[in-house]
Design a protein around this motif. Structure first.
Motif, PDB file in Angstrom:
ATOM      1  N   ALA A  77     -17.924  -9.237   1.665  1.00 19.38           N
ATOM      2  CA  ALA A  77     -18.128 -10.577   1.116  1.00 19.38           C
ATOM      3  C   ALA A  77     -18.240 -10.451  -0.396  1.00 19.38           C
ATOM      4  O   ALA A  77     -18.961  -9.595  -0.900  1.00 19.38           O
ATOM      5  CB  ALA A  77     -19.378 -11.214   1.700  1.00 19.38           C
ATOM      6  N   ARG A  78     -17.523 -11.289  -1.101  1.00 16.11           N
ATOM      7  CA  ARG A  78     -17.520 -11.260  -2.562  1.00 16.11           C
ATOM      8  C   ARG A  78     -18.193 -12.512  -3.087  1.00 16.11           C
ATOM      9  O   ARG A  78     -17.889 -13.618  -2.648  1.00 16.11           O
ATOM     10  CB  ARG A  78     -16.073 -11.177  -3.057  1.00 16.11           C
ATOM     11  N   ASN A  79     -19.113 -12.331  -4.043  1.00 20.65           N
ATOM     12  CA  ASN A  79     -19.831 -13.464  -4.594  1.00 20.65           C
ATOM     13  C   ASN A  79     -20.195 -13.182  -6.041  1.00 20.65           C
ATOM     14  O   ASN A  79     -21.002 -12.301  -6.322  1.00 20.65           O
ATOM     15  CB  ASN A  79     -21.117 -13.725  -3.766  1.00 20.65           C
ATOM     16  N   ALA A  80     -19.614 -13.929  -6.958  1.00 20.93           N
ATOM     17  CA  ALA A  80     -19.938 -13.871  -8.391  1.00 20.93           C
ATOM     18  C   ALA A  80     -19.996 -12.429  -8.922  1.00 20.93           C
ATOM     19  O   ALA A  80     -20.983 -12.004  -9.501  1.00 20.93           O
ATOM     20  CB  ALA A  80     -21.253 -14.594  -8.661  1.00 20.93           C
ATOM     21  N   GLY A  81     -18.937 -11.673  -8.730  1.00 18.91           N
ATOM     22  CA  GLY A  81     -18.866 -10.315  -9.276  1.00 18.91           C
ATOM     23  C   GLY A  81     -19.547  -9.259  -8.438  1.00 18.91           C
ATOM     24  O   GLY A  81     -19.595  -8.096  -8.838  1.00 18.91           O
ATOM     25  N   THR A  82     -20.081  -9.623  -7.288  1.00 25.17           N
ATOM     26  CA  THR A  82     -20.740  -8.665  -6.412  1.00 25.17           C
ATOM     27  C   THR A  82     -19.950  -8.559  -5.111  1.00 25.17           C
ATOM     28  O   THR A  82     -19.500  -9.555  -4.570  1.00 25.17           O
ATOM     29  CB  THR A  82     -22.172  -9.134  -6.081  1.00 25.17           C
ATOM     30  N   LEU A  83     -19.807  -7.351  -4.634  1.00 24.65           N
ATOM     31  CA  LEU A  83     -19.139  -7.108  -3.369  1.00 24.65           C
ATOM     32  C   LEU A  83     -20.169  -6.519  -2.412  1.00 24.65           C
ATOM     33  O   LEU A  83     -20.779  -5.502  -2.711  1.00 24.65           O
ATOM     34  CB  LEU A  83     -17.960  -6.140  -3.513  1.00 24.65           C
ATOM     35  N   ALA A  84     -20.362  -7.167  -1.288  1.00 16.77           N
ATOM     36  CA  ALA A  84     -21.302  -6.671  -0.291  1.00 16.77           C
ATOM     37  C   ALA A  84     -20.521  -6.197   0.930  1.00 16.77           C
ATOM     38  O   ALA A  84     -19.729  -6.950   1.503  1.00 16.77           O
ATOM     39  CB  ALA A  84     -22.275  -7.770   0.116  1.00 16.77           C
ATOM     40  N   LEU A  85     -20.723  -4.950   1.316  1.00 20.15           N
ATOM     41  CA  LEU A  85     -20.097  -4.391   2.499  1.00 20.15           C
ATOM     42  C   LEU A  85     -21.167  -4.263   3.575  1.00 20.15           C
ATOM     43  O   LEU A  85     -22.298  -3.888   3.280  1.00 20.15           O
ATOM     44  CB  LEU A  85     -19.517  -3.006   2.209  1.00 20.15           C
ATOM     45  N   SER A  86     -20.796  -4.567   4.798  1.00 16.03           N
ATOM     46  CA  SER A  86     -21.741  -4.412   5.906  1.00 16.03           C
ATOM     47  C   SER A  86     -20.983  -4.050   7.169  1.00 16.03           C
ATOM     48  O   SER A  86     -19.776  -4.259   7.267  1.00 16.03           O
ATOM     49  CB  SER A  86     -22.549  -5.693   6.117  1.00 16.03           C
ATOM     50  N   VAL A  87     -21.707  -3.470   8.099  1.00 19.46           N
ATOM     51  CA  VAL A  87     -21.147  -3.129   9.396  1.00 19.46           C
ATOM     52  C   VAL A  87     -21.675  -4.153  10.392  1.00 19.46           C
ATOM     53  O   VAL A  87     -22.878  -4.354  10.500  1.00 19.46           O
ATOM     54  CB  VAL A  87     -21.542  -1.696   9.834  1.00 19.46           C
ATOM     55  N   MET A  88     -20.756  -4.815  11.071  1.00 19.31           N
ATOM     56  CA  MET A  88     -21.144  -5.844  12.028  1.00 19.31           C
ATOM     57  C   MET A  88     -21.553  -5.224  13.346  1.00 19.31           C
ATOM     58  O   MET A  88     -21.104  -4.224  13.763  1.00 19.31           O
ATOM     59  CB  MET A  88     -19.988  -6.820  12.259  1.00 19.31           C
TER      60      MET A  88
END
Length: 88
Positions: A77-88
Motif C-alpha cells: 500500500a502506498r500513501n504519501a511517499g510511504t510504502l507499506a508491505l505486509s503479509v496477508m
C-alpha cells in the motif's frame, strides 16, 4: 547482439565478451531463466531499482520477502511517499 559481444572476427560462431561464459557453463540455466524473466513487464526496472538501494534497505527487503511463505500473500500500500508491505 551488442557491440561488446562481437569479436574482431565477426564471422566467429562464439560470441566474445559478456556472453562467452555461457558456453559450457553450469550457469547457463540461470542465464536462460533471467532471459525468460526479463520478458515480464516491469521486472527489469524493479531489479535495477533494488540493485541501487542502500545495502541496509536491500537486506531488509530481502529479509521481508524471504520470510513470506507464499509471495502471493504479500500486499503493498502506498500513501504519501510511504510504502507499506505486509503479509496477508
Amino acid at each position: 547482439m551488442h557491440d561488446d559481444c562481437i569479436g574482431e572476427d565477426s564471422g566467429n560462431a562464439e560470441p566474445e565478451g559478456g556472453l562467452r561464459f555461457v558456453y559450457g557453463s553450469s550457469e547457463a540455466a540461470r542465464v536462460i531463466e533471467m532471459a525468460y524473466l526479463s520478458e515480464e513487464p516491469g521486472l527489469l526496472e524493479i531489479i535495477r531499482a533494488v540493485a541501487c538501494l542502500p545495502l541496509e534497505t536491500r537486506a531488509a527487503l530481502l529479509d521481508f520477502l524471504s520470510s513470506a511463505s507464499d509471495a502471493r500473500r504479500i500486499s503493498a500500500a502506498r500513501n504519501a511517499g510511504t510504502l507499506a508491505l505486509s503479509v496477508m
